[in-house]
Design an enzyme around this catalytic site. Structure first.
Site, PDB file in Angstrom:
ATOM      1  N   ALA A  65       0.863  -1.174   0.000  1.00 45.65           N
ATOM      2  CA  ALA A  65       0.000   0.000   0.000  1.00 45.65           C
ATOM      3  C   ALA A  65       0.905   1.231   0.000  1.00 45.65           C
ATOM      4  O   ALA A  65       2.066   1.152   0.427  1.00 45.65           O
ATOM      5  CB  ALA A  65      -0.880  -0.023   1.243  1.00 45.65           C
ATOM      6  N   GLY A 108       0.543  -4.905   0.897  1.00 45.25           N
ATOM      7  CA  GLY A 108      -0.671  -4.932   0.089  1.00 45.25           C
ATOM      8  C   GLY A 108      -0.459  -5.579  -1.274  1.00 45.25           C
ATOM      9  O   GLY A 108      -1.413  -6.092  -1.875  1.00 45.25           O
ATOM     10  N   GLU A 111      -0.812  -9.154  -0.658  1.00 41.29           N
ATOM     11  CA  GLU A 111      -2.219  -9.372  -0.312  1.00 41.29           C
ATOM     12  C   GLU A 111      -3.113  -9.282  -1.547  1.00 41.29           C
ATOM     13  O   GLU A 111      -4.076 -10.036  -1.684  1.00 41.29           O
ATOM     14  CB  GLU A 111      -2.640  -8.359   0.755  1.00 41.29           C
ATOM     15  CG  GLU A 111      -1.909  -8.614   2.083  1.00 41.29           C
ATOM     16  CD  GLU A 111      -2.048  -7.468   3.080  1.00 41.29           C
ATOM     17  OE1 GLU A 111      -1.798  -6.307   2.696  1.00 41.29           O
ATOM     18  OE2 GLU A 111      -2.401  -7.725   4.236  1.00 41.29           O
ATOM     19  N   GLU A 131       4.923  -5.137   7.018  1.00 37.72           N
ATOM     20  CA  GLU A 131       4.250  -4.066   7.767  1.00 37.72           C
ATOM     21  C   GLU A 131       4.813  -3.890   9.171  1.00 37.72           C
ATOM     22  O   GLU A 131       4.793  -2.796   9.731  1.00 37.72           O
ATOM     23  CB  GLU A 131       2.735  -4.343   7.849  1.00 37.72           C
ATOM     24  CG  GLU A 131       1.985  -4.193   6.534  1.00 37.72           C
ATOM     25  CD  GLU A 131       1.913  -5.481   5.715  1.00 37.72           C
ATOM     26  OE1 GLU A 131       2.707  -6.423   5.984  1.00 37.72           O
ATOM     27  OE2 GLU A 131       1.083  -5.542   4.798  1.00 37.72           O
TER      28      GLU A 131
END
Ligand code: CO8
Length: 257
Positions: A65, A108, A111, A131
């Site tokens: 992200a 992300g 993911e 993360e």
């Protein structure tokens, strides 16, 4: 800055989505979320499209992200906007989706790949959930889908240390469906998608739904869902065509009905 955050094209009956933010290693911001979801839904609404391939570039599928977009947000801003919950629409796509993953697939990015139905990667692919190094935890499914894919012990290793896993390890662990040469990842994903595209669209959708049910329910309920779906497919002309073609030793020609 890239003018278009994603690029799309249709090849035969396959819709291709390419994340296109190379200057930020394809970091996933809200603009990409909306563009990817809209593109996938548009492909799904086109009865000619049978499968979707999502990819990045050779350096990054997506390095996570967008950290810069999130960094200054408060708890209440994240909570009120339900930050990134929009990705759930991507997981509701009924067409098969294949992630062709080269380079970094972190946070992300890993993911997003796991939201698809199968991952094709090369030895040089780097998966990770880093993360923990940013003072947060996975937020787009990493703690759940990675654990289901590779088991608790290995998922804990990835999520707690933030280390990266190369394509070979990811394939051994069950995260990657097929490990191929790095420069053959996209072509292999497209070949798989074209193979799926030669089947019956409603049957392909039923197959995806049945496998996904295994993640949401008990074995006995899942087996019932599968059996009922199997029964229901006998309402299709494509079932008659498939079985008749087998008996007559010819290739089935499906009509998606
Ligand atoms: N966000 C924003 N920008 C990024 C990101 C990212 N995730 N990753 C890379 N970039 C940018 C860099 O800032 C850099 O930009 P600039 O040139 O303007 O400085 C450019 O991309 C190139 O990156 P590097 O110079 O760092 O390239 P290197 O080859 O040296 O390093 C790495 C590559 C190792 C991949 C490194 O870029 C890196 O560590 N990136 C961050 C990886 C990461 O931590 N990802 C997880 C992000 S958090 C997340 O994904 C949470 C998901 C859940 C959200 C849901 C909320 C509910």
């Amino acid at each position: 800055m890239s003018e278009h955050v994603i690029l799309t094209e249709i090849v035969g009956r396959v819709g291709v989505i390419r994340v296109n933010r190379p200057e930020a290693l394809n970091a996933l911001n809200l603009a990409i979320l909306h563009a990817v979801v809209e593109a996938a839904e548009a492909f799904q609404n086109d009865p000619n499209i049978m499968a979707i391939v999502i990819t990045g570039n050779e350096k990054a599928f997506a390095a996570g992200a967008d950290i810069k977009e999130m960094a200054d947000k408060s708890y209440i801003e994240m909570h009120q906007s339900d930050w990134f919950s929009g990705w759930s629409r991507f997981t509701e796509i009924r067409l098969p989706m294949i992630a062709a993953v080269n380079g970094y697939a972190l946070g992300g990015g890993c993911e997003l790949a796991m939201m698809t139905d199968m991952i094709i990667a090369g030895p040089g692919t780097k998966f990770g959930q880093p993360e923990i190094n940013l003072g947060v935890i996975p937020g787009m499914g990493g703690s759940q889908r990675l654990t289901r894919a590779i088991g608790k012990s290995k998922a804990m290793d990835m999520v707690l240390t933030g280390r990266m896993m190369d394509g070979e390890e990811a394939e051994r662990a069950g995260l990657v469906a097929r490990l191929v040469d790095d420069n053959n990842v996209f072509d292999t994903a497209m070949e798989i998608a074209q193979t799926i595209a030669s089947k019956s669209r409603p049957v392909v959708m039923a197959a995806k739904e049945a496998v996904n049910t295994a993640f949401e329910t008990s074995l006995s309920q899942g087996l019932l869902v599968e059996r009922r779906a199997f029964h229901a497919l006998f309402a299709l002309e494509d079932q008659k065509e498939g079985m008749e073609a087998f008996s007559n030793k010819r290739k089935a020609e499906f009509k998606d009905r």
